[in-house]
Design an enzyme around this catalytic site. Structure first.
Site, short mmCIF file in Angstrom:
data_model
loop_
_atom_site.label_atom_id
_atom_site.label_comp_id
_atom_site.label_asym_id
_atom_site.label_seq_id
_atom_site.Cartn_x
_atom_site.Cartn_y
_atom_site.Cartn_z
N CYS A 45 0.83 -1.21 0.00
CA CYS A 45 0.00 0.00 0.00
C CYS A 45 0.87 1.26 0.00
O CYS A 45 0.52 2.26 -0.64
CB CYS A 45 -0.92 0.02 1.22
SG CYS A 45 -1.90 -1.46 1.43
C1 BEZ Z 1 0.55 -4.65 1.83
O1 BEZ Z 1 0.04 -3.58 1.52
O2 BEZ Z 1 1.76 -4.80 1.79
C2 BEZ Z 1 -0.31 -5.83 2.24
C3 BEZ Z 1 -1.51 -5.61 2.91
C4 BEZ Z 1 -2.26 -6.71 3.30
C5 BEZ Z 1 -1.83 -8.00 2.99
C6 BEZ Z 1 -0.64 -8.19 2.29
C7 BEZ Z 1 0.13 -7.09 1.91
#
Ligand code: BEZ
Length: 211
Positions: A45
């Site tokens: 994200c």
């Molecule tokens: C991420 O944004 O890195 C992420 C968020 C939830 C699950 C896996 C990755």
């Protein structure tokens, strides 16, 4: 029932990293990319929100406002934005909705309990100035989105709203377009003075009309 293409999207008022936002008022006459992410302070994200900030001149050129959402608080968003700015060498200048009560997530169907319990998945909604839903894509949590593709779809939507063309596979701005099937070839030749190439009676190509 889940939102479907062509539906009028629901209005809402919700807190954000930039204070409370009434969606319709905030959107005004712009196109909108509304996108959700699972949580603040997560690696994928962080890269995505940084990329959207870096692409802001591209969104502005197309009269598009961007707005992100997760079920974290506005305070959490504000702290995380500092990290995004630092690690992605950018400035996040668009709001992140603080949907702690899941009001917007429920309205837009952003929570998929069999995928991520109580967290928003990576949904993307492209909404036009009439507040109609024009595209929705859902990505898994483990896959960061390709925002160049989102820009490409916006280019296609804005073109095909104004000309009787469609855009073929892997089209990008400036490439040849497809003449829509409802226009007979003789009529298409009048309509598209740059020329119509008939490969098959149902497959007619023309240079992009607004270039
Ligand atoms: C991420 O944004 O890195 C992420 C968020 C939830 C699950 C896996 C990755």
């Amino acid at each position: 029932m889940a939102l479907q293409l062509g539906d009028q999207v629901p209005d809402f008022t919700q807190d954000s990293s930039q204070g409370p936002i009434n969606f319709y008022e905030w959107a005004g006459d712009s196109w909108v990319v509304l996108f959700s992410h699972p949580a603040d302070y997560t690696p994928v994200c962080t890269t995505e929100l940084g990329e959207v900030a870096k692409l802001s001149p591209e969104f502005e050129k197309r009269n598009v406002k961007t707005i992100a959402l997760s079920v974290d608080s506005a305070e959490s968003h504000q702290g995380w934005i500092c990290d995004i700015n630092e690690t992605q060498s950018t400035t996040v200048n668009y709001p992140i909705l603080a949907d702690s009560d899941r009001k917007v997530a429920d309205l837009y169907g952003m929570i998929h309990p069999n995928s991520l319990n109580n967290l928003t998945v990576r949904s993307v909604f492209i909404i036009d100035p009439a507040k109609k839903l024009r595209l929705t894509i859902t990505y898994p949590a483990s896959t960061g989105r390709n925002f160049d593709e989102i820009l490409r779809v916006i280019d296609s939507l804005q073109l095909t709203d104004n000309y009787s063309v469609a855009t073929p596979v892997n089209w990008k701005d400036g490439d040849d377009c497809v003449v829509v099937p409802s226009i007979p070839t003789e009529e298409a030749k009048q309509k598209f003075p740059k020329g119509v190439r008939e490969i098959k009676p149902y497959l007619r190509m023309t240079p992009q009309p607004n270039k």
